[in-house]
Design a protein around this motif. Structure first.
Motif, mmCIF file in Angstrom:
data_model
loop_
_atom_site.group_PDB
_atom_site.id
_atom_site.type_symbol
_atom_site.label_atom_id
_atom_site.label_comp_id
_atom_site.label_asym_id
_atom_site.label_seq_id
_atom_site.Cartn_x
_atom_site.Cartn_y
_atom_site.Cartn_z
ATOM 1 N N GLN A 143 52.989 12.344 19.874
ATOM 2 C CA GLN A 143 53.428 11.687 21.106
ATOM 3 C C GLN A 143 53.425 12.665 22.271
ATOM 4 O O GLN A 143 52.988 12.331 23.381
ATOM 5 C CB GLN A 143 54.825 11.090 20.907
ATOM 6 N N SER A 159 47.763 13.188 29.345
ATOM 7 C CA SER A 159 47.725 12.270 30.485
ATOM 8 C C SER A 159 48.105 12.967 31.792
ATOM 9 O O SER A 159 47.779 12.477 32.879
ATOM 10 C CB SER A 159 48.658 11.081 30.238
ATOM 11 N N LEU A 160 48.796 14.114 31.680
ATOM 12 C CA LEU A 160 49.233 14.852 32.867
ATOM 13 C C LEU A 160 48.236 15.927 33.305
ATOM 14 O O LEU A 160 48.305 16.412 34.433
ATOM 15 C CB LEU A 160 50.589 15.517 32.587
ATOM 16 N N LYS A 208 57.936 10.809 32.605
ATOM 17 C CA LYS A 208 56.854 11.140 31.687
ATOM 18 C C LYS A 208 56.973 12.590 31.219
ATOM 19 O O LYS A 208 56.780 12.890 30.033
ATOM 20 C CB LYS A 208 55.499 10.898 32.354
ATOM 21 N N ASP A 222 60.005 13.036 28.850
ATOM 22 C CA ASP A 222 59.695 12.384 27.581
ATOM 23 C C ASP A 222 58.776 13.271 26.734
ATOM 24 O O ASP A 222 58.945 13.378 25.506
ATOM 25 C CB ASP A 222 59.031 11.029 27.803
ATOM 26 N N MET A 223 57.793 13.892 27.386
ATOM 27 C CA MET A 223 56.876 14.782 26.673
ATOM 28 C C MET A 223 57.631 15.968 26.073
ATOM 29 O O MET A 223 57.449 16.324 24.903
ATOM 30 C CB MET A 223 55.788 15.276 27.632
ATOM 31 N N GLN A 280 49.885 13.288 23.493
ATOM 32 C CA GLN A 280 49.354 12.153 24.256
ATOM 33 C C GLN A 280 49.883 12.177 25.694
ATOM 34 O O GLN A 280 49.125 11.975 26.654
ATOM 35 C CB GLN A 280 49.742 10.846 23.565
ATOM 36 N N LEU A 281 51.176 12.441 25.852
ATOM 37 C CA LEU A 281 51.761 12.497 27.188
ATOM 38 C C LEU A 281 51.233 13.693 27.969
ATOM 39 O O LEU A 281 50.912 13.587 29.161
ATOM 40 C CB LEU A 281 53.286 12.544 27.083
#
Length: 287
Positions: A230, A237-238, A215, A218-219, A233-234
């Motif tokens: 994107q 979430s962290l 994750k 990807d971020m 969003q990542l």
């Protein structure tokens, strides 16, 4: 140094419950982070509990990583300290075969002036056979590498970049605005990765990527590709997990997160102690 763009992970050092270095877990961690997509690995940093890992253990960790990783991703190795002459000697004595660059934190406890910091890093860069990354982390060292100091050191041909963990966004922007085009600016704060990339940074050396390599990387890649929707969003979430990783000290929290995933034990060395049951339970919920 394009190979150091993206996500580098400041690896923890796994220990057995009795406190010895756990080389089997070390290999699991190397596989776990590489499979998770990180671009490179950082060995023997503060997150690796370098102050309490012996010289012989550090030698074993680097040797095993070099042999086991076998070129799958680049390796960065931490060598620093508050005695310039001793750090120079370490640079000369350490077998750095297979290592791409050295990460060196500013001297802790001495609290040198900016002129002293310049002289320290120039001595290291002159002595090092490998390129040098500066590491500014005032919360640990007690001194700050000012923007003007970084920009001055950036002119040295063997100083290729900076891990910046001051948390001072104005200082970060001053460095980003004035740095040479080929000077790496790497965030040292996981939660500032996206905004610093948006302002010209090239990546991160991350703690959280030990436990959430997919994750997190990807971020970072989304941000570097300009896909900020994107990446945002990542990142969001962290956010809830991040403070828990530091609540009882680093790497206490991230080792608890790794233990919950079966990668290594939560063991740390004194004066750190393993995560409390309450903290571990809260981390488990978020994982």
């Amino acid at each position: 140094m394009n190979k150091l763009h993206g996500t580098g992970v400041a690896l923890v050092t796994p220990f057995t419950p009795t406190g010895t270095v756990d080389l089997a877990a070390w290999k699991r961690l190397l596989d776990f982070t590489i499979a998770g997509g990180v671009e490179y690995l950082v060995i023997n940093g503060t997150t690796g509990e370098s102050p309490t890992v012996t010289s012989s253990e550090k030698t074993d960790l680097l040797r095993v990583a070099r042999e086991y990783v076998a070129g799958r991703v680049p390796l960065v190795y931490g060598i620093g300290g508050n005695d310039t002459a001793a750090v120079v000697q370490q640079l000369r004595d350490t077998d750095l075969g297979g290592v791409t660059a050295i990460l060196s934190a500013s001297p802790a406890y001495n609290k040198p002036s900016q002129a002293g910091l310049v002289a320290h890093y120039q001595h290291l860069a002159d002595a090092s056979a490998l390129p040098l990354l500066l590491y500014n982390v005032p919360s640990r060292t007690g001194s700050n590498l000012a923007a003007d100091t970084v920009l001055h050191l950036a002119q040295h041909p063997n100083i290729i970049g900076l891990k910046e963990a001051s948390g001072n966004l104005e200082q970060c922007l001053a460095i980003l605005a004035g740095k040479p085009a080929d000077f790496l600016f790497l965030s040292g704060d996981d939660m500032l990765t996206l905004p610093l990339i948006a302002c010209g940074g090239q990546g991160i050396i991350s703690v959280m990527a030990n436990a959430l390599p997919r994750k997190f990387s990807d971020m970072t890649r989304a941000a570097l590709a300009g896909d900020f929707a994107q990446a945002q969003q990542l990142l969001f979430s962290l956010v809830p997990l991040n403070p828990l990783l530091y609540e009882e000290g680093n790497p206490v929290g991230v080792k608890a997160a790794l233990a919950l995933q079966g990668v290594c034990e939560p063991a740390v060395r004194l004066p750190l102690v393993p995560a409390s049951a309450g903290l571990t339970a809260r981390i488990k919920v978020l994982l």
